[in-house]
Design an enzyme around this catalytic site. Sequence first.
Site, PDB file in Angstrom:
ATOM      1  N   HIS A  51       0.815  -1.214   0.000  1.00  0.00           N
ATOM      2  CA  HIS A  51       0.000   0.000   0.000  1.00  0.00           C
ATOM      3  C   HIS A  51       0.851   1.267   0.000  1.00  0.00           C
ATOM      4  O   HIS A  51       0.318   2.356  -0.236  1.00  0.00           O
ATOM      5  CB  HIS A  51      -0.957   0.001   1.190  1.00  0.00           C
ATOM      6  CG  HIS A  51      -2.012  -1.065   1.102  1.00  0.00           C
ATOM      7  ND1 HIS A  51      -2.909  -1.134   0.063  1.00  0.00           N
ATOM      8  CD2 HIS A  51      -2.293  -2.110   1.915  1.00  0.00           C
ATOM      9  CE1 HIS A  51      -3.709  -2.177   0.244  1.00  0.00           C
ATOM     10  NE2 HIS A  51      -3.354  -2.790   1.356  1.00  0.00           N
ATOM     11  N   ARG A  76       7.253  -5.634   2.914  1.00  0.00           N
ATOM     12  CA  ARG A  76       5.982  -6.258   2.544  1.00  0.00           C
ATOM     13  C   ARG A  76       5.780  -6.063   1.050  1.00  0.00           C
ATOM     14  O   ARG A  76       5.780  -4.945   0.553  1.00  0.00           O
ATOM     15  CB  ARG A  76       4.800  -5.661   3.307  1.00  0.00           C
ATOM     16  CG  ARG A  76       3.490  -6.345   2.893  1.00  0.00           C
ATOM     17  CD  ARG A  76       2.328  -6.022   3.791  1.00  0.00           C
ATOM     18  NE  ARG A  76       1.792  -4.688   3.567  1.00  0.00           N
ATOM     19  CZ  ARG A  76       0.573  -4.282   3.973  1.00  0.00           C
ATOM     20  NH1 ARG A  76      -0.205  -5.117   4.641  1.00  0.00           N
ATOM     21  NH2 ARG A  76       0.168  -3.048   3.750  1.00  0.00           N
ATOM     22  N   GLU A 155      -5.337 -12.880   6.673  1.00  0.00           N
ATOM     23  CA  GLU A 155      -6.254 -11.734   6.731  1.00  0.00           C
ATOM     24  C   GLU A 155      -7.572 -11.988   6.011  1.00  0.00           C
ATOM     25  O   GLU A 155      -8.282 -11.040   5.673  1.00  0.00           O
ATOM     26  CB  GLU A 155      -5.561 -10.498   6.165  1.00  0.00           C
ATOM     27  CG  GLU A 155      -4.868 -10.717   4.827  1.00  0.00           C
ATOM     28  CD  GLU A 155      -3.976  -9.559   4.407  1.00  0.00           C
ATOM     29  OE1 GLU A 155      -4.107  -8.463   4.969  1.00  0.00           O
ATOM     30  OE2 GLU A 155      -3.144  -9.761   3.494  1.00  0.00           O
ATOM     31  N   ASP A 181      -8.033  -5.873   7.126  1.00  0.00           N
ATOM     32  CA  ASP A 181      -8.631  -6.720   6.098  1.00  0.00           C
ATOM     33  C   ASP A 181      -9.398  -7.886   6.717  1.00  0.00           C
ATOM     34  O   ASP A 181     -10.440  -8.295   6.189  1.00  0.00           O
ATOM     35  CB  ASP A 181      -7.552  -7.253   5.155  1.00  0.00           C
ATOM     36  CG  ASP A 181      -7.157  -6.228   4.101  1.00  0.00           C
ATOM     37  OD1 ASP A 181      -8.053  -5.573   3.549  1.00  0.00           O
ATOM     38  OD2 ASP A 181      -5.949  -6.070   3.845  1.00  0.00           O
TER      39      ASP A 181
END
Length: 270
Positions: A51, A76, A155, A181
């Site tokens: 993100h 990540r 998630e 999430d």
Amino acid sequence: MSTSTSEAFAEKLKKRKTDGMISAWIGIPDPLLANFFAQEPFDAVVIDLQHGMWDIASAATAIGQVRLAGKPAVARIPVGDFASASRLLDAGASGIIAPMINSASDAEQFVKATKYLPLGERSWGPALALNYNGLSPDAYLKSANQLTVTIAMVETRAALEAIDEILAVDGIDGIFIGPSDLSIALSDGAALAPNSAEIDRVMAQALERCQHHGKFICAFGSDGVRAGQLLKLGFHFVIAGGDSAQLRAGARAAITTARETAAGGSTKQA
């Protein structure tokens, strides 16, 4: 970052010999920002390519900034981008977090990209990693699987149902709970409630499964209070909020203090 520091980071997590690590989380794509956060008493710095707005080149530079500051850097990756996982390890990352690992098959594909034989199929090319570790190529090949951590994000409903199968995959060192999430998934899209009682219950169950499999567990905490709650619960690696939230909170605190001080009376000399 020295080899001994890298070994200590991976060993603490894999053997769960920690009272809880707190990591920074950087999404703003500026390697100098990662350097500033690495100077603070965080145990690690996560570079978020899912993100955050990082590309491979800027993320590699940020990893270097963090490692030269003496801290482990974890990355990540975007969903399913296992090719980037290998490249980020080559750049010197001490660990990779992969989102949306929903099955043993997903976990196996993740391990293929992040571990050398016999666990995986990671291709050779760790030029920057060798620079930071100071190891010979042969020594790095023999130790890289131990020096790095492969972390699967749990998630979704599917991931919860397959959590034992995911944890049983050889080469998956631990899991990372994504509470936002997960709350969306469990409410069928009706709510964003990462700090709810239901998420706490699921996290406690996930912790128990990790203990059963001898694996470590991580999670994202929205702030310091939430991170402390997760550490108290028994999590091994937590986030105490992202960079943008921390920067904005610090700015608001400084402005509020300035206004309150000014309202309390002038400090100018006559």
